[in-house]
Design a protein around this motif. Structure first.
Motif, PDB file in Angstrom:
ATOM      1  N   SER A   1       0.829  -1.309   0.073  1.00 17.41           N
ATOM      2  CA  SER A   1      -0.020   0.000   0.071  1.00 17.41           C
ATOM      3  C   SER A   1       0.775   1.240  -0.189  1.00 17.41           C
ATOM      4  O   SER A   1       0.589   2.229   0.649  1.00 17.41           O
ATOM      5  CB  SER A   1      -0.774   0.067   1.236  1.00 17.41           C
ATOM      6  OG  SER A   1      -1.812  -1.112   1.237  1.00 17.41           O
ATOM      7  N   GLY A   2       1.802   1.431  -0.779  1.00 17.91           N
ATOM      8  CA  GLY A   2       2.737   2.147  -0.751  1.00 17.91           C
ATOM      9  C   GLY A   2       3.742   2.544   0.216  1.00 17.91           C
ATOM     10  O   GLY A   2       4.677   3.312   0.083  1.00 17.91           O
TER      11      GLY A   2
ATOM     12  N   VAL B   1       8.840   2.208   6.512  1.00 13.14           N
ATOM     13  CA  VAL B   1       9.071   3.300   5.907  1.00 13.14           C
ATOM     14  C   VAL B   1       7.883   3.766   5.222  1.00 13.14           C
ATOM     15  O   VAL B   1       7.456   3.236   4.306  1.00 13.14           O
ATOM     16  CB  VAL B   1      10.555   3.151   5.213  1.00 13.14           C
ATOM     17  CG1 VAL B   1      10.638   4.321   4.379  1.00 13.14           C
ATOM     18  CG2 VAL B   1      11.751   2.374   5.723  1.00 13.14           C
ATOM     19  N   TYR B   2       7.384   5.167   5.403  1.00 18.66           N
ATOM     20  CA  TYR B   2       6.325   5.695   4.922  1.00 18.66           C
ATOM     21  C   TYR B   2       6.918   6.467   3.708  1.00 18.66           C
ATOM     22  O   TYR B   2       7.648   7.305   4.004  1.00 18.66           O
ATOM     23  CB  TYR B   2       5.322   6.283   5.920  1.00 18.66           C
ATOM     24  CG  TYR B   2       4.667   5.352   6.698  1.00 18.66           C
ATOM     25  CD1 TYR B   2       3.588   4.891   6.350  1.00 18.66           C
ATOM     26  CD2 TYR B   2       5.198   4.890   8.061  1.00 18.66           C
ATOM     27  CE1 TYR B   2       2.671   3.938   7.292  1.00 18.66           C
ATOM     28  CE2 TYR B   2       4.501   3.861   8.988  1.00 18.66           C
ATOM     29  CZ  TYR B   2       3.154   3.355   8.315  1.00 18.66           C
ATOM     30  OH  TYR B   2       2.550   2.551   9.119  1.00 18.66           O
ATOM     31  N   PRO B   3       6.185   6.655   2.804  1.00 16.77           N
ATOM     32  CA  PRO B   3       6.722   7.518   1.684  1.00 16.77           C
ATOM     33  C   PRO B   3       6.237   9.088   2.005  1.00 16.77           C
ATOM     34  O   PRO B   3       5.403   9.382   2.933  1.00 16.77           O
ATOM     35  CB  PRO B   3       6.005   7.091   0.424  1.00 16.77           C
ATOM     36  CG  PRO B   3       4.952   6.422   0.952  1.00 16.77           C
ATOM     37  CD  PRO B   3       4.955   5.782   2.121  1.00 16.77           C
ATOM     38  N   PRO B   4       7.028  10.071   1.648  1.00 19.54           N
ATOM     39  CA  PRO B   4       6.546  11.488   1.787  1.00 19.54           C
ATOM     40  C   PRO B   4       4.928  11.446   1.519  1.00 19.54           C
ATOM     41  O   PRO B   4       4.518  10.700   0.606  1.00 19.54           O
ATOM     42  CB  PRO B   4       7.339  12.263   0.851  1.00 19.54           C
ATOM     43  CG  PRO B   4       8.619  11.133   0.362  1.00 19.54           C
ATOM     44  CD  PRO B   4       7.918  10.001   0.223  1.00 19.54           C
ATOM     45  N   ALA B   5       4.445  12.571   2.113  1.00 18.06           N
ATOM     46  CA  ALA B   5       3.087  12.584   2.244  1.00 18.06           C
ATOM     47  C   ALA B   5       2.651  13.006   0.773  1.00 18.06           C
ATOM     48  O   ALA B   5       1.393  12.401   0.462  1.00 18.06           O
ATOM     49  CB  ALA B   5       2.593  13.648   3.010  1.00 18.06           C
ATOM     50  N   ASP B   6       3.378  13.660  -0.062  1.00 17.69           N
ATOM     51  CA  ASP B   6       2.861  14.005  -1.390  1.00 17.69           C
ATOM     52  C   ASP B   6       2.963  12.862  -2.326  1.00 17.69           C
ATOM     53  O   ASP B   6       2.430  12.916  -3.586  1.00 17.69           O
ATOM     54  CB  ASP B   6       3.620  15.197  -1.984  1.00 17.69           C
ATOM     55  CG  ASP B   6       5.040  14.942  -2.327  1.00 17.69           C
ATOM     56  OD1 ASP B   6       5.583  13.927  -1.610  1.00 17.69           O
ATOM     57  OD2 ASP B   6       5.832  15.677  -2.712  1.00 17.69           O
ATOM     58  N   ARG B   7       3.572  11.690  -1.881  1.00 19.17           N
ATOM     59  CA  ARG B   7       3.797  10.706  -2.650  1.00 19.17           C
ATOM     60  C   ARG B   7       2.838   9.390  -2.241  1.00 19.17           C
ATOM     61  O   ARG B   7       2.884   8.240  -2.972  1.00 19.17           O
ATOM     62  CB  ARG B   7       5.191  10.079  -3.062  1.00 19.17           C
ATOM     63  CG  ARG B   7       5.780  11.207  -3.944  1.00 19.17           C
ATOM     64  CD  ARG B   7       7.285  10.557  -4.239  1.00 19.17           C
ATOM     65  NE  ARG B   7       8.200  11.073  -3.530  1.00 19.17           N
ATOM     66  CZ  ARG B   7       9.334  10.651  -3.274  1.00 19.17           C
ATOM     67  NH1 ARG B   7       9.702   9.409  -4.069  1.00 19.17           N
ATOM     68  NH2 ARG B   7      10.266  11.005  -2.308  1.00 19.17           N
ATOM     69  N   ALA B   8       2.151   9.686  -1.089  1.00 19.89           N
ATOM     70  CA  ALA B   8       1.640   8.315  -0.442  1.00 19.89           C
ATOM     71  C   ALA B   8       0.093   8.248  -1.124  1.00 19.89           C
ATOM     72  O   ALA B   8      -0.397   9.350  -1.273  1.00 19.89           O
ATOM     73  CB  ALA B   8       1.366   8.632   0.929  1.00 19.89           C
TER      74      ALA B   8
ATOM     75  N   LEU C   1      11.792   6.764  14.231  1.00 22.56           N
ATOM     76  CA  LEU C   1      13.223   6.850  14.195  1.00 22.56           C
ATOM     77  C   LEU C   1      13.522   7.897  13.325  1.00 22.56           C
ATOM     78  O   LEU C   1      14.598   8.824  13.821  1.00 22.56           O
ATOM     79  CB  LEU C   1      13.600   5.595  13.350  1.00 22.56           C
ATOM     80  CG  LEU C   1      13.425   4.319  14.040  1.00 22.56           C
ATOM     81  CD1 LEU C   1      13.667   3.208  12.942  1.00 22.56           C
ATOM     82  CD2 LEU C   1      14.560   4.077  15.177  1.00 22.56           C
ATOM     83  N   ASN C   2      12.695   8.377  12.369  1.00 17.83           N
ATOM     84  CA  ASN C   2      13.373   9.664  11.478  1.00 17.83           C
ATOM     85  C   ASN C   2      11.921  10.176  10.873  1.00 17.83           C
ATOM     86  O   ASN C   2      11.123   9.244  10.514  1.00 17.83           O
ATOM     87  CB  ASN C   2      14.293   9.082  10.292  1.00 17.83           C
ATOM     88  CG  ASN C   2      14.964  10.221   9.655  1.00 17.83           C
ATOM     89  OD1 ASN C   2      15.096  11.364  10.145  1.00 17.83           O
ATOM     90  ND2 ASN C   2      15.559   9.905   8.637  1.00 17.83           N
ATOM     91  N   GLY C   3      12.005  11.358  10.630  1.00 17.00           N
ATOM     92  CA  GLY C   3      10.859  12.083   9.897  1.00 17.00           C
ATOM     93  C   GLY C   3       9.730  12.419  10.881  1.00 17.00           C
ATOM     94  O   GLY C   3       9.899  12.149  12.040  1.00 17.00           O
ATOM     95  N   ASN C   4       8.528  12.609  10.518  1.00 17.79           N
ATOM     96  CA  ASN C   4       7.512  13.227  10.937  1.00 17.79           C
ATOM     97  C   ASN C   4       6.304  12.510  10.685  1.00 17.79           C
ATOM     98  O   ASN C   4       5.973  11.941   9.480  1.00 17.79           O
ATOM     99  CB  ASN C   4       7.179  14.669  10.786  1.00 17.79           C
ATOM    100  CG  ASN C   4       8.109  15.482  11.624  1.00 17.79           C
ATOM    101  OD1 ASN C   4       8.570  15.532  12.653  1.00 17.79           O
ATOM    102  ND2 ASN C   4       9.110  16.148  10.759  1.00 17.79           N
TER     103      ASN C   4
ATOM    104  N   ASN D   1       7.287  16.268   3.237  1.00 14.42           N
ATOM    105  CA  ASN D   1       7.755  15.871   1.918  1.00 14.42           C
ATOM    106  C   ASN D   1       9.004  14.980   2.131  1.00 14.42           C
ATOM    107  O   ASN D   1       9.679  14.841   1.289  1.00 14.42           O
ATOM    108  CB  ASN D   1       8.025  16.961   0.983  1.00 14.42           C
ATOM    109  CG  ASN D   1       9.125  17.797   1.659  1.00 14.42           C
ATOM    110  OD1 ASN D   1       9.445  17.724   2.975  1.00 14.42           O
ATOM    111  ND2 ASN D   1       9.643  18.998   1.011  1.00 14.42           N
ATOM    112  N   ARG D   2       9.235  14.326   3.449  1.00 11.45           N
ATOM    113  CA  ARG D   2      10.127  13.376   3.744  1.00 11.45           C
ATOM    114  C   ARG D   2       9.472  12.121   3.952  1.00 11.45           C
ATOM    115  O   ARG D   2       8.454  12.184   4.540  1.00 11.45           O
ATOM    116  CB  ARG D   2      10.942  13.928   4.707  1.00 11.45           C
ATOM    117  CG  ARG D   2      11.892  15.242   4.478  1.00 11.45           C
ATOM    118  CD  ARG D   2      12.648  15.613   5.626  1.00 11.45           C
ATOM    119  NE  ARG D   2      11.896  15.666   6.808  1.00 11.45           N
ATOM    120  CZ  ARG D   2      12.491  15.591   8.308  1.00 11.45           C
ATOM    121  NH1 ARG D   2      13.570  15.128   8.179  1.00 11.45           N
ATOM    122  NH2 ARG D   2      11.664  15.528   9.107  1.00 11.45           N
ATOM    123  N   PRO D   3      10.341  10.989   3.701  1.00  9.01           N
ATOM    124  CA  PRO D   3       9.878   9.732   4.329  1.00  9.01           C
ATOM    125  C   PRO D   3       9.805   9.685   5.902  1.00  9.01           C
ATOM    126  O   PRO D   3      10.796  10.483   6.472  1.00  9.01           O
ATOM    127  CB  PRO D   3      10.970   8.623   3.776  1.00  9.01           C
ATOM    128  CG  PRO D   3      11.721   9.212   2.816  1.00  9.01           C
ATOM    129  CD  PRO D   3      11.673  10.954   3.026  1.00  9.01           C
TER     130      PRO D   3
END
Length: 192
Positions: free
Chosen positions: A89-90, A109-116, A133-136, A169-171
């Protein structure tokens, strides 16, 4: 059968007995759980019966240990675990545990919001704990929304409609523990 294989199989009985006793389970209870007879289990534990794969598989499941732990397979010399990432699912899921049942660990790892891709709220049996761990991250939990950054954690019942994803816009990378039967993460503070 070579002596190495014989030695490996000879050590299975004492390991089976130790695992059963550590769980506080009787032969009769383990028989009901595995579908093996109490007599077969007793003979396996005493070494009077050589185990077969058909016997070891339900025992590994019942004791919640990898099959390799039951037979004490000799080390290969390579301590690395080669887990294969799965895209779903992305987002990407990397399993970090290999044992069946119980609490499972994953790196997600979730993709950046604009690519999800657009995602609906989900519900399923279980309990989830995650650490950013990283990102928001945005966690939608029922009617409420939470934003978490690196170093923050959340825990929730997955029967509540929920959705997790990157906020910007970050993973976003998470360490996730999931218990399919509602097991909760039990964390205690470090005492100094």
């Amino acid at each position: 059968m070579g002596s190495t294989e014989g030695d490996v199989l000879a050590g299975v009985g004492p390991r089976l007995r130790a695992l059963r006793r550590a769980r506080g389970t009787t032969l009769a209870e383990l028989a009901a759980e595995t579908g093996l007879t109490a007599s077969t289990l007793s003979r396996l534990e005493t070494g009077k019966l050589r185990p077969t794969l058909e016997q070891l598989l339900p025992l590994a499941r019942a004791h919640r240990v990898p099959l390799d732990d039951l037979v004490a397979a000799p080390p290969t010399g390579d301590p690395r675990i080669h887990m294969k990432p799965v895209r779903r699912s992305g987002f990407t899921v990397v399993p970090l545990t290999r044992r069946a049942g119980g609490v499972q660990a994953y790196k997600v790892v979730y993709p950046p919001a604009d690519r999800a891709p657009a995602a609906d709220l989900q519900t399923h049996e279980g309990y989830e704990w995650f650490y950013v761990l990283n990102g928001n991250v945005r966690l939608v939990l029922g009617e409420r929304e939470f934003r978490l950054g690196p170093g923050e954690a959340a825990e929730f019942d997955t029967r509540i409609p929920h959705r997790i994803g990157s906020v910007d816009n970050r993973p976003a990378e998470l360490l996730t523990l999931f218990g399919p039967q509602g097991e909760r993460a039990h964390l205690s503070p470090t005492r100094h």
